[in-house]
Write a protein that holds these residues in place. Sequence first.
Motif, PDB file in Angstrom:
ATOM      1  N   PRO A 196       5.342 -89.096 -37.028  1.00 20.14           N
ATOM      2  CA  PRO A 196       6.176 -88.869 -38.218  1.00 20.14           C
ATOM      3  C   PRO A 196       7.610 -88.449 -37.899  1.00 20.14           C
ATOM      4  O   PRO A 196       8.564 -88.911 -38.541  1.00 20.14           O
ATOM      5  N   PHE A 197       7.775 -87.573 -36.899  1.00 20.88           N
ATOM      6  CA  PHE A 197       9.121 -87.089 -36.565  1.00 20.88           C
ATOM      7  C   PHE A 197      10.021 -88.233 -36.125  1.00 20.88           C
ATOM      8  O   PHE A 197      11.153 -88.376 -36.590  1.00 20.88           O
ATOM      9  N   HIS A 198       9.528 -89.086 -35.234  1.00 18.65           N
ATOM     10  CA  HIS A 198      10.344 -90.185 -34.715  1.00 18.65           C
ATOM     11  C   HIS A 198      10.608 -91.247 -35.790  1.00 18.65           C
ATOM     12  O   HIS A 198      11.696 -91.827 -35.845  1.00 18.65           O
ATOM     13  N   LEU A 199       9.627 -91.473 -36.650  1.00 19.72           N
ATOM     14  CA  LEU A 199       9.836 -92.406 -37.770  1.00 19.72           C
ATOM     15  C   LEU A 199      10.910 -91.873 -38.722  1.00 19.72           C
ATOM     16  O   LEU A 199      11.774 -92.625 -39.188  1.00 19.72           O
ATOM     17  N   ALA A 200      10.853 -90.551 -38.986  1.00 21.99           N
ATOM     18  CA  ALA A 200      11.840 -89.932 -39.883  1.00 21.99           C
ATOM     19  C   ALA A 200      13.245 -90.010 -39.292  1.00 21.99           C
ATOM     20  O   ALA A 200      14.217 -90.313 -39.988  1.00 21.99           O
TER      21      ALA A 200
END
Length: 678
Positions: A196-200
């Motif tokens: 989720p962090f890298h996608l965000a």
Amino acid sequence: MLTESLKNQIRAIHGNIKTALPNYQPRAGQNQLVAEISKIIAGTYHKHERIGLIEAGTGTGKSLAYMLAAIPYALAQKKKLVIATATVALQEQLVNKDLPFFQKHSKLLFEFSLVKGRQRYACIERLRQQQKHPELFATVTTAEFDWQVLLDKWQQRQWLGDRDTLAEPLAEPLWQRIVADPLHCSKANRRHANCPFHLARAELESADVLVVNHALLLADLARGNSILPAPADTIYVIDEAHHLPHSAREFFAAHAQLNHNDIWLDKAGIMLQQLIALLSAAVMKDIVRLADSCNELAALLKPVEHCVKAFQARWFADNNSFRFVDAALPKVMQQQAEELASCSQKALNQLEKVQQHLQEHITGQNLPLKQSLNLLQELGYLQQKLEQQQALWQLYAVAQDKNVQQARWVEQLNNQQLIGHASPLGVAGKLEQLLFNDAFAVVLCSATLTALNSFQYIKYDLGLTSFEGVKTLQVASPFAYAEKGRIVIPKMNTEPTEQAYTAELISLLPDFLPDNQASLVLFASYWQMQQVAEALRKAGLSLLVQGEASRQALLQLHGENCKHNRTSILFGTQSFSEGLDLPGNLLTNLVITKLPFAVPTSPLEEALAEAVTKKGGNAFLQLTIPATSRKLVQACGRLLRQEQDQGRIVILDRRLVSKSYGSAMLNALPPFSRNIDY
């Protein structure tokens, strides 16, 4: 400058939004805000210093106004718009309500994104490890948790992978098991590419409008814009800007352990020996260097430990904190500061290399999973400790001349652990250097930006006194205060500083808590609130008291009472005087027991007062009165939240009448009608 086509575009968008908003009523204040913000960011007032300080009263529609003014201009000039807020509530309102509405009805093609710190995101790979190998992580807190439920929700897109969209809150120890920290959740590792962090973060590149909190904005500016665009390419709108100086002080402050450091350093030594046995010979040189730096740090900290031990009984005879007057440290601590800061930094640089080596071995699946995960976690703990030491000693190493720039103190915890603290007294220089000097444009706004009707206090705190181009503007609320609300100051025999005040409050308060109405009673002290609540309950009153249930639960009960026209009385302290929205019949009777003076008991507040006095000033007049005035305005702002709202404010503090500063504080409040019984 604003082109005619851009002006026409803003007018057209405003027209579309007026049509789309149900029960829209034209507001002259909002039109003024749009016009002035547009001129500030376009450089109409100053070509280079495009800075605005704007106080917009409740109901002026400032969020819509700054979107109208800033988004079309930012898109036309190919600049990014960063909106920074102090509270999660306003961030959620912007991202979930205001920006989607504006995007739909403006017909502008733009993307927006909420930017959160890494600690708010889960690492899906870590989550899978918890689910696949529960035996590696089994503890009392984690054994009974079903991680598969979270994985299913992530795969079905019912959960966005962050802490804020969890259906039910996750306890801190559980969250730390899956949090996306940089050690475990590296983008370089393909298994983490879709976390989720890298996608965000990937979304940010295409976003035109970025919504952040003050802390993340400051952290990114300090790190040289690793997440957000460079200031020169950015238009900043800083909402709730009266919080920014405090947020900056907190961010640039530091604290670290001063005694018992051998415990974690010895543990680090054992862990590094394990790494030497586990990793290849090629890595050994970096591990040995880190071990040497940890030993050097331990040796440098020994004299500090002896020093604080010698002073401990004297420092904490009456209190659990001791402040260094004029920020003057004991000689030993001052002498060691520079070397300690340097040694901590050296160890951090070496630690980063060791972490990378370990991560590569884990990725290559060359190591036993349980052992390597434990070692990675211990390296993370060591990093945290070293970062704390480096930050504190770097601040302690700064020489303090006649004009003291820091507050420095030591705190003693229950387990006899001593924590050293340092905080800058002012952040003007930092904000000037990191933000105002290079930003394309900065608009700072709030409902309470002035103190005693003056922008001078906030200008000084923010470092804007030397900027010629700063444009200030006050836009009054459209609410008919004199018709809709009344301030009542009843006659009292005692002042809040007197011992008999609490007893008088207990006897007088029931007269100002009407039946079948919604009341909010604000206290300046938690202790006094409890004393009054206990006495009034004995007298038969039913109360909803802060701290006895969660804020959400209390407000839900209050809402139920109001829905059925029952008497509902909320008791709260300072945190209930800002950001609490009780429109309509949810609040018709606001009682402020006493002026919200902050008692300068914290070491930082004491140091601030001391610095003003040393310069020949009056700390009470220059710091305390303006801060109290702003808090009183915020508290009174709870009453009228919509144009149709009405009610009264009762202030049970005679100092508004008896003291010389009282009239200035009263005149800084919205123009309610007044009933003063003196």
